[in-house]
Motif scaffolding. Structure first.
Motif, PDB file in Angstrom:
ATOM      1  N   PHE A   9     -14.043  -5.199   4.510  1.00 30.58           N
ATOM      2  CA  PHE A   9     -13.631  -4.035   4.753  1.00 30.58           C
ATOM      3  C   PHE A   9     -12.694  -3.491   3.489  1.00 30.58           C
ATOM      4  O   PHE A   9     -12.776  -2.466   2.841  1.00 30.58           O
ATOM      5  CB  PHE A   9     -12.743  -3.716   5.859  1.00 30.58           C
ATOM      6  N   PHE A  10     -12.016  -4.391   2.797  1.00 27.74           N
ATOM      7  CA  PHE A  10     -10.954  -4.172   1.728  1.00 27.74           C
ATOM      8  C   PHE A  10     -11.918  -3.957   0.416  1.00 27.74           C
ATOM      9  O   PHE A  10     -11.466  -3.231  -0.391  1.00 27.74           O
ATOM     10  CB  PHE A  10     -10.024  -5.279   1.383  1.00 27.74           C
ATOM     11  N   THR A  13     -13.456  -0.878   0.494  1.00 24.91           N
ATOM     12  CA  THR A  13     -12.700   0.259   0.352  1.00 24.91           C
ATOM     13  C   THR A  13     -12.266   0.391  -1.239  1.00 24.91           C
ATOM     14  O   THR A  13     -12.230   1.579  -1.804  1.00 24.91           O
ATOM     15  CB  THR A  13     -11.315  -0.106   0.604  1.00 24.91           C
ATOM     16  N   LEU A  16     -15.256   2.342  -2.662  1.00 25.19           N
ATOM     17  CA  LEU A  16     -15.278   3.859  -2.531  1.00 25.19           C
ATOM     18  C   LEU A  16     -14.438   4.429  -3.262  1.00 25.19           C
ATOM     19  O   LEU A  16     -14.202   5.562  -3.626  1.00 25.19           O
ATOM     20  CB  LEU A  16     -14.890   3.876  -0.916  1.00 25.19           C
ATOM     21  N   LEU A  17     -12.979   3.673  -3.585  1.00 22.76           N
ATOM     22  CA  LEU A  17     -12.094   4.330  -4.472  1.00 22.76           C
ATOM     23  C   LEU A  17     -12.512   4.624  -5.890  1.00 22.76           C
ATOM     24  O   LEU A  17     -12.192   5.481  -6.386  1.00 22.76           O
ATOM     25  CB  LEU A  17     -10.650   3.556  -4.479  1.00 22.76           C
ATOM     26  N   ARG A  32      -4.332   9.359   3.933  1.00 21.19           N
ATOM     27  CA  ARG A  32      -4.427   8.120   4.497  1.00 21.19           C
ATOM     28  C   ARG A  32      -3.736   8.116   5.560  1.00 21.19           C
ATOM     29  O   ARG A  32      -3.800   7.350   6.581  1.00 21.19           O
ATOM     30  CB  ARG A  32      -4.247   6.980   3.404  1.00 21.19           C
ATOM     31  N   ILE A  36      -5.432   7.114   8.833  1.00 23.10           N
ATOM     32  CA  ILE A  36      -5.211   5.610   9.167  1.00 23.10           C
ATOM     33  C   ILE A  36      -3.819   5.173  10.064  1.00 23.10           C
ATOM     34  O   ILE A  36      -3.698   4.677  11.011  1.00 23.10           O
ATOM     35  CB  ILE A  36      -5.047   4.877   7.703  1.00 23.10           C
ATOM     36  N   LEU A  84      -4.222  -1.715   5.626  1.00 26.20           N
ATOM     37  CA  LEU A  84      -5.237  -1.085   4.592  1.00 26.20           C
ATOM     38  C   LEU A  84      -4.241   0.014   4.230  1.00 26.20           C
ATOM     39  O   LEU A  84      -4.638   0.292   2.986  1.00 26.20           O
ATOM     40  CB  LEU A  84      -6.321  -0.378   5.650  1.00 26.20           C
ATOM     41  N   GLU A  88      -3.974   0.225   0.059  1.00 28.14           N
ATOM     42  CA  GLU A  88      -4.868   1.331  -0.754  1.00 28.14           C
ATOM     43  C   GLU A  88      -3.681   2.141  -1.438  1.00 28.14           C
ATOM     44  O   GLU A  88      -3.937   2.381  -2.519  1.00 28.14           O
ATOM     45  CB  GLU A  88      -5.444   2.220   0.352  1.00 28.14           C
ATOM     46  N   SER A 131      -0.915  -6.918   3.172  1.00 30.48           N
ATOM     47  CA  SER A 131      -1.518  -6.042   2.166  1.00 30.48           C
ATOM     48  C   SER A 131      -1.567  -6.447   0.895  1.00 30.48           C
ATOM     49  O   SER A 131      -2.352  -5.976   0.165  1.00 30.48           O
ATOM     50  CB  SER A 131      -0.402  -4.775   2.332  1.00 30.48           C
ATOM     51  N   ILE A 138      -9.221  -5.223  -2.753  1.00 28.38           N
ATOM     52  CA  ILE A 138      -9.624  -3.933  -3.211  1.00 28.38           C
ATOM     53  C   ILE A 138     -10.042  -3.886  -4.577  1.00 28.38           C
ATOM     54  O   ILE A 138     -10.864  -3.230  -5.121  1.00 28.38           O
ATOM     55  CB  ILE A 138      -8.548  -3.085  -2.778  1.00 28.38           C
ATOM     56  N   TYR A 142     -13.165  -2.615  -6.418  1.00 28.58           N
ATOM     57  CA  TYR A 142     -13.080  -1.386  -7.612  1.00 28.58           C
ATOM     58  C   TYR A 142     -13.827  -1.793  -8.818  1.00 28.58           C
ATOM     59  O   TYR A 142     -14.412  -0.943  -9.279  1.00 28.58           O
ATOM     60  CB  TYR A 142     -11.634  -1.286  -7.791  1.00 28.58           C
TER      61      TYR A 142
END
Length: 278
Positions: A9-10, A13, A16-17, A32, A36, A84, A88, A131, A138, A142
């Motif tokens: 999921f990260f 993410t 998508l960023l 967010r 979120i 998240l 993020e 995190s 993430i 990316y």
């Protein structure tokens, strides 16, 4: 499974960023928080109510449930949401401060490895460490977004690696348990890319699309459904057959919940109700 079912999921993410090219920190924080953190607090409120109903409204139960919610530790699966959010927002802040890709990646790697080698001294740092691990994944998503990892020969390699690599069953990001660190990282990357590639090759499926669109609602409510079922039937259903049946039962119960939230209570997931013109 535990090595990649959360990291994926990260990683997505991060992809998508990159795809959306989101760099406006203020806009990202506001959006967010609505999408979120508001769902986090609302779902956690219901999680606490269900827990207290099943386990008793004692002073101790009330206190530690509320404290866990306030410090963003989370009650059940909702821990993922503040993790998240922090990851993020932090990733984008680091990206804006360090424009150079190599420096940016290095900062993310430092964030990633600190929780692996240092034990969190308290619950607040524990939340932060989750995190920091997420920031690393993430970052990976990316920078791999535009790579051709979904080519057929790479896909075959991913499947082979996923099969032959030793499993790391002791890994669980929620508890900051990594087992064999090397295997945790490799399995997280290989497993995530394999699953992402499989879904890239699948044709659009309405059922899967609906589940994906409403994954926030499912994540925020499914554990309450499970806990109530376990309490009523006094069983955990740990076998494969029982687990499969339980999966279908949960989804059957989820459908009306999804409909009600989307159509009548969208504020729960940080959205506004669309007014009818009729």
């Amino acid at each position: 499974m535990y090595s990649f079912h959360v990291p994926i999921f990260f990683i997505v993410t991060g992809m998508l960023l990159k795809y959306k090219n989101e760099n406006n920190i203020k806009k990202v924080i506001i959006n967010r928080f609505k999408g979120i953190m508001i769902p986090y607090f609302i779902f956690d409120f219901f999680n606490i109510i269900v827990y207290l109903c099943l386990n008793g409204f004692t002073y101790q139960n009330i206190c530690w449930n509320i404290i866990d919610t306030i410090i963003l530790f989370g009650r059940g699966a909702t821990w993922f949401l503040p993790c998240l959010f922090i990851a993020e927002v932090s990733f984008i802040i680091i990206r804006n401060v360090f424009k150079n890709d190599k420096v940016h990646i290095m900062c993310c790697l430092v964030c990633f490895f600190i929780p692996i080698f240092i034990t969190a001294p308290n619950a607040i740092i524990f939340v932060l460490f989750r995190s920091m691990i997420a920031i690393g994944f993430i970052c990976f998503g990316y920078y791999i977004f535009e790579k051709q990892y979904y080519k057929n020969y790479i896909f075959i390699i991913l499947i082979i690696l996923f099969i032959v690599l030793p499993k790391n069953s002791d890994a669980e990001l929620y508890a900051l348990k990594f087992g064999n660190v090397f295997l945790y990282i490799v399995n997280a990357i290989v497993g995530s890319l394999m699953v992402i590639t499989i879904f890239k090759k699948l044709k659009t499926n309405k059922v899967l699309k609906n589940i994906g669109t409403n994954s926030l609602i499912i994540m925020g409510t499914h554990q309450n459904i499970l806990n109530i079922i376990f309490y009523i039937l006094n069983s955990r259903f740990e076998g494969y057959i029982e687990g499969t049946i339980l999966l279908f039962v949960v989804f059957i119960i989820e459908f009306p919940i999804i409909y009600i939230i989307n159509n009548y209570l969208p504020f729960i997931i940080g959205k506004k109700r669309i007014k009818s013109n009729c």
